[in-house]
Design an enzyme around this catalytic site. Sequence first.
Site, PDB file in Angstrom:
ATOM      1  N   GLU A  82     -36.193  16.592  25.097  1.00 33.28           N
ATOM      2  CA  GLU A  82     -34.765  16.963  25.023  1.00 33.28           C
ATOM      3  C   GLU A  82     -34.395  17.633  23.696  1.00 33.28           C
ATOM      4  OE1 GLU A  82     -32.035  13.763  25.805  1.00 33.28           O
ATOM      5  OE2 GLU A  82     -30.375  15.164  26.055  1.00 33.28           O
ATOM      6  N   LYS A 261     -27.759   5.304  26.319  1.00 33.38           N
ATOM      7  CA  LYS A 261     -28.711   6.394  26.602  1.00 33.38           C
ATOM      8  C   LYS A 261     -29.019   7.140  25.303  1.00 33.38           C
ATOM      9  CE  LYS A 261     -29.996  10.746  27.783  1.00 33.38           C
ATOM     10  NZ  LYS A 261     -30.172  11.871  26.847  1.00 33.38           N
ATOM     11  N   ASP A 277     -45.153   0.639  26.234  1.00 33.69           N
ATOM     12  CA  ASP A 277     -44.562   0.609  27.570  1.00 33.69           C
ATOM     13  C   ASP A 277     -43.038   0.747  27.441  1.00 33.69           C
ATOM     14  OD1 ASP A 277     -43.523  -0.123  30.019  1.00 33.69           O
ATOM     15  OD2 ASP A 277     -44.838  -1.852  30.297  1.00 33.69           O
TER      16      ASP A 277
HETATM   17  P1  HMG Z   1     -25.219  20.388  12.011  1.00 31.21           P
HETATM   18  O1  HMG Z   1     -24.341  19.707  11.010  1.00 31.21           O
HETATM   19  O2  HMG Z   1     -24.698  21.580  12.734  1.00 31.21           O
HETATM   20  O3  HMG Z   1     -26.619  20.727  11.403  1.00 31.21           O
HETATM   21  O4  HMG Z   1     -25.674  19.300  13.055  1.00 31.21           O
HETATM   22  P2  HMG Z   1     -27.039  21.637  10.215  1.00 31.21           P
HETATM   23  O5  HMG Z   1     -27.599  22.889  10.783  1.00 31.21           O
HETATM   24  O6  HMG Z   1     -25.947  21.718   9.182  1.00 31.21           O
HETATM   25  O7  HMG Z   1     -28.226  20.750   9.606  1.00 31.21           O
HETATM   26  C1  HMG Z   1     -28.001  19.457   9.061  1.00 31.21           C
HETATM   27  C2  HMG Z   1     -29.308  18.681   9.091  1.00 31.21           C
HETATM   28  O8  HMG Z   1     -29.594  18.277  10.455  1.00 31.21           O
HETATM   29  C3  HMG Z   1     -30.527  19.467   8.654  1.00 31.21           C
HETATM   30  O9  HMG Z   1     -30.651  19.473   7.260  1.00 31.21           O
HETATM   31  C4  HMG Z   1     -31.639  18.683   9.322  1.00 31.21           C
HETATM   32  O10 HMG Z   1     -31.886  17.493   8.622  1.00 31.21           O
HETATM   33  C5  HMG Z   1     -30.996  18.358  10.664  1.00 31.21           C
HETATM   34  P3  HMG Z   1     -31.622  20.588   6.511  1.00 31.21           P
HETATM   35  O11 HMG Z   1     -33.019  20.237   6.863  1.00 31.21           O
HETATM   36  O12 HMG Z   1     -31.201  21.914   7.063  1.00 31.21           O
HETATM   37  O13 HMG Z   1     -31.289  20.381   5.083  1.00 31.21           O
HETATM   38  N1  HMG Z   1     -31.268  19.460  11.595  1.00 31.21           N
HETATM   39  C6  HMG Z   1     -32.464  19.710  12.134  1.00 31.21           C
HETATM   40  N2  HMG Z   1     -33.641  19.074  12.041  1.00 31.21           N
HETATM   41  C7  HMG Z   1     -34.674  19.573  12.746  1.00 31.21           C
HETATM   42  N3  HMG Z   1     -34.584  20.676  13.536  1.00 31.21           N
HETATM   43  C8  HMG Z   1     -33.415  21.325  13.663  1.00 31.21           C
HETATM   44  C9  HMG Z   1     -32.292  20.857  12.954  1.00 31.21           C
HETATM   45  N4  HMG Z   1     -31.020  21.231  12.878  1.00 31.21           N
HETATM   46  C10 HMG Z   1     -30.413  20.391  12.047  1.00 31.21           C
HETATM   47  N5  HMG Z   1     -33.344  22.405  14.444  1.00 31.21           N
HETATM   48  C11 HMG Z   1     -26.984  18.347  14.787  1.00 31.21           C
HETATM   49  C12 HMG Z   1     -26.530  19.628  14.102  1.00 31.21           C
HETATM   50  C13 HMG Z   1     -27.740  18.702  16.044  1.00 31.21           C
HETATM   51  C14 HMG Z   1     -27.875  17.554  13.842  1.00 31.21           C
HETATM   52  C15 HMG Z   1     -25.693  17.508  15.095  1.00 31.21           C
HETATM   53  O14 HMG Z   1     -24.791  18.317  15.808  1.00 31.21           O
HETATM   54  C16 HMG Z   1     -25.956  16.257  15.878  1.00 31.21           C
HETATM   55  O15 HMG Z   1     -26.466  15.280  15.367  1.00 31.21           O
HETATM   56  N6  HMG Z   1     -25.563  16.248  17.167  1.00 31.21           N
HETATM   57  C17 HMG Z   1     -25.871  15.152  18.074  1.00 31.21           C
HETATM   58  C18 HMG Z   1     -26.983  15.605  18.985  1.00 31.21           C
HETATM   59  C19 HMG Z   1     -27.472  14.523  19.939  1.00 31.21           C
HETATM   60  O16 HMG Z   1     -27.121  13.369  19.890  1.00 31.21           O
HETATM   61  N7  HMG Z   1     -28.340  14.963  20.824  1.00 31.21           N
HETATM   62  C20 HMG Z   1     -28.938  14.143  21.827  1.00 31.21           C
HETATM   63  C21 HMG Z   1     -28.743  14.783  23.166  1.00 31.21           C
HETATM   64  S1  HMG Z   1     -27.115  14.486  23.736  1.00 31.21           S
HETATM   65  C22 HMG Z   1     -27.314  12.921  24.467  1.00 31.21           C
HETATM   66  O17 HMG Z   1     -28.191  12.773  25.260  1.00 31.21           O
HETATM   67  C23 HMG Z   1     -26.694  11.680  23.964  1.00 31.21           C
HETATM   68  C24 HMG Z   1     -25.214  11.443  23.978  1.00 31.21           C
HETATM   69  O18 HMG Z   1     -24.627  11.620  25.241  1.00 31.21           O
HETATM   70  C25 HMG Z   1     -25.097  10.002  23.540  1.00 31.21           C
HETATM   71  C26 HMG Z   1     -23.686   9.506  23.454  1.00 31.21           C
HETATM   72  O19 HMG Z   1     -22.834   9.984  24.207  1.00 31.21           O
HETATM   73  O20 HMG Z   1     -23.479   8.559  22.621  1.00 31.21           O
HETATM   74  C27 HMG Z   1     -24.556  12.361  23.020  1.00 31.21           C
END
Ligand code: HMG
Length: 424
Positions: A82, A261, A277
């Site tokens: 994901e 989740k 597991d």
């Molecule tokens: P942002 O602030 O836009 O990120 O967040 P950024 O581009 O400013 O980067 C900040 C830091 O995030 C980076 O620092 C990295 O540490 C990390 P840097 O290294 O640049 O100094 N980071 C990355 N690390 C690796 N690869 C990348 C990358 N991009 C940033 N490509 C971010 C962006 C996605 C982190 C933020 O929007 C976030 O945490 N979103 C949540 C995403 C999430 O939870 N995804 C899971 C899928 S959705 C789901 O299934 C679960 C859910 O439904 C659960 C719930 O409802 O509770 C959401």
Amino acid sequence: MTKINWTGFSKKSYDERLEFLSKHNLLSPDHQDTLEENVLLTIDTANQMVENVIGTFSLPFTIVPDVMVNDKVYKVPFVTEEPSVVAAATFASKIIKRSGGFKTKVHNRLMIGQVALYDVDDVNTASSAILHHKDEILELANAAHPSIVKRGGGARDLTVEIKEEFLILYLTVDTQEAMGANMVNTMLEAIKPRLEELADAPSLMAILSNYATESLVTAQCCIDTRFLSRNSQEAHHLAEKMVLASRLAQVDPYRAATHNKGIFNGIDALVLATGNDWRAIEAGSHAYASRQGQYHGLATWSYNENAKTLCGELTLPMPIATKGGSIGLNPTVQIAHDLLGNPSARELAQVIVAIGLAQNFAALKALTSTGIQSGHMKLQAKSLLLLAGAKESEIPQLLPQMLTTKRLDSQTAQELLAKFREDS
Ligand code: HMG
């Protein structure tokens, strides 16, 4: 140990990432070859592991580089399909490390097995008879698996409960580094005939329980709210909203399921990477989430306005293993354990629960600020283009266009790709 600066790791190419890991002695030359040559599980080994094998199945193997648990920094391997899960865990772990990292506690580490008896004439007399022979039954259980006793483990205790028409015996076992399903099941089947004799009743089944309430682990962290936003008012509002989000998951099972989740986005990824597991861990945790009669969110958050800290807590049954099962058969699993520094089962369980809390923090922060789509979909855009049929070489030109569109969906990806090919 020298400090490693991971900034920009995600922006490196695949080759640069491997080079970085080996330069910092995090990857042996053998492991580097295994990853580079994609030496995965062989068909021969797969054929020994399960039935009806027709191939092997691959998933991305990734790393969350900087996770601090009890003052120790871990490189945490993730296996996940994901987008944005690894980015979110990396982002959260970085902020949590700056705020002092995770503090964790293992409450206990015992597995539970059960033998259910039925058609019992007098349940009270049967219970007393079993409890009266407790030492003998524990000895019988240990005699069935002497090797675990030699390693310092073994059957520890037994209790009896009457539930409706069943008289149920619960056996607790110290399984040391193993998850212990086979060990516990062997012990249970060994004591079953004696239990039937003592209760003068037949047994229905004898099996390990995945509701591992004697293997609870708690992770906590307190985040300095200045890391939520540079603007202190905004940080304050965000902390308040994240606490409300945590409350919502306590009162509404529809939200609780999604909240949990998100926690398992990270937990499953690490459990899978370490060859454990994940169905057992999921089943035990969801049962734990329902322990008060309603399904609840597993992680909770509170805000201390004076100290300007947002504190999270997560407790889960975590009967994880570092030995046994398929661990040791899959070469990538071995790399995962090496990257983690070959922790004990207790130590690994603590890192896993900490990762669950990190993942929840990132999700709640995104949900209560920008919304989930901006961060998640930004990383999903590439998958949409690949699904639309774009080649890897076309992605660098297409991705910036995709990210500036209003609709990030498969139709947009197809339209952009068609236009790009028409123009070039
Ligand atoms: P942002 O602030 O836009 O990120 O967040 P950024 O581009 O400013 O980067 C900040 C830091 O995030 C980076 O620092 C990295 O540490 C990390 P840097 O290294 O640049 O100094 N980071 C990355 N690390 C690796 N690869 C990348 C990358 N991009 C940033 N490509 C971010 C962006 C996605 C982190 C933020 O929007 C976030 O945490 N979103 C949540 C995403 C999430 O939870 N995804 C899971 C899928 S959705 C789901 O299934 C679960 C859910 O439904 C659960 C719930 O409802 O509770 C959401």
